[in-house]
Design a protein around this motif. Structure first.
Motif: not given
Length: 362
Positions: A211-233
């Motif tokens: 992913v090039n040029y992603p926005p900075t600051g998206i993602g939620e702490p703890v259970f809805d982390r951006l990396d956690a949701d990407l892994a889930h998807a």
């Protein structure tokens, strides 16, 4: 059946089976005013469509998308978008001989155990045919992210079997049947898959998404982390057995002094984290990898059992992929786009008016 929806602010719900009458979806949360046509979606669907090479299923589906709602005069209205694709080349008779048999490596046994009934026609809801609607929704998310936020998502094959491919030229990914970014490996991949097809066998693959040029600051702490949701998807895609973000499992071999990403006024000096820190995007490239197992429906005999618990040997006939990973590239791109779109909408809802004095690092 639960579990047919993904996302909070940008939400996708899908329906349909492999050999049913149609597949469809409802998309909620797309902002109004985005220019969308059926041809925008069709471009992405054509990349995933079966029958496009010698090494994917020969099932000839046109995958003609129809927009049922949520778009007026060529732009989104902010209401629910309804999409549908009719199945035109389904051959359920191909599965009559195995309707009482559990195919090893498939969901036949687990669906029967859970529901007490299953659609044996190509796996029904468990078939990768279901992903056609993910690609449709992903096309809308990709267009919004690209046009409104400048985000660009690229997927490619970086390994099939023991052949590893370097990311040398993303421009050639769409010009070869393997979504391969390494011109030196295309002939080797062709020979590998041709030999496997002659043997009626299959092979696994590794897909990389950047992913090039992603926005900075998206993602939620703890259970809805951006990396956690990407892994889930990404793990929700058929045949995916592993997800890596950034260095992934290679971090095992790295000392802390090497795996940190140093910050300077000019930016980060490395990207071991894959563009995500504490579950929140850093503005660097987001880098993901997925491992996709070999197709289980092949012409090599294997032992299994039937509904009566009797041991038998089967050969799975029909139209199947020599390497399922190939057609997973646009699917993986779509799932990443859907998650990023959802988190962008969540950020806008909660933090849209937040400003800081920090410099923007890449």
């Amino acid at each position: 059946m639960a579990g047919n929806s993904i996302g909070q602010c940008f939400r996708l719900t899908t329906f349909g089976e492999s050999h049913g009458k149609a597949l469809g979806c409802i998309i909620d949360g797309i902002p109004p005013g985005l220019s969308i046509t059926e041809s925008d979606l069709q471009k992405e669907l054509n990349r995933r469509r079966p029958g496009n090479s010698d090494f994917v299923t020969s099932r000839k589906e046109l995958d003609q998308i129809k927009i049922l709602s949520g778009v007026f005069n060529g732009v989104t209205t902010g209401t629910s978008i309804g999409l549908i694709i009719k199945n035109t080349n389904h051959r359920p008779q191909d599965y009559d001989n195995i309707k009482n048999i559990f195919r090893p490596g498939h969901a036949d046994y687990t669906y029967e155990q859970k529901y007490g009934i299953r659609d044996y026609r190509g796996g029904g809801r468990s078939s990768a045919r279901e992903t056609v609607m993910r690609v449709s929704a992903g096309a809308i998310a990709k267009k919004y992210l690209r046009e409104k936020l400048g985000v660009k998502i690229h997927g490619c094959i970086t390994q099939i079997g023991n052949i590893k491919c370097e990311i040398k030229d993303l421009d050639i990914v769409e010009k070869n049947p393997f979504f391969c970014p390494d011109p030196n490996k295309i002939n080797l991949l062709n020979k590998l898959l041709f030999d496997l097809k002659k043997e009626s066998d299959s092979i696994g693959a590794k897909v990389t998404i950047i992913v090039n040029y992603p926005p900075t600051g998206i993602g939620e702490p703890v259970f809805d982390r951006l990396d956690a949701d990407l892994a889930h998807a990404l793990m929700s895609i058929n045949a995916v057995k592993g997800v890596e973000i950034g260095d992934g499992f290679n971090v095992i071999n790295l000392k802390g002094s090497k795996s940190r990403d140093e910050l300077t006024r000019k930016g980060f000096t490395s990207n071991h984290s894959g563009g995500i820190l504490g579950g929140i995007s850093s503005g660097q490239q987001i880098i993901l990898h997925i491992a996709i197992k070999a197709t289980s429906s092949i012409g090599v005999p294997i032992r299994t059992i039937n509904n009566n618990g009797e041991e038998i040997e089967i050969i799975t006939k029909g139209r199947h992929d020599t390497c399922a990973g190939i057609r997973s590239v646009p699917i993986a791109e779509a799932m990443v786009a859907i998650v990023l779109m959802d988190h962008c909408m969540r950020y806008r809802a909660q933090c849209g008016d937040i400003t800081t004095n920090l410099i923007s690092l890449k």
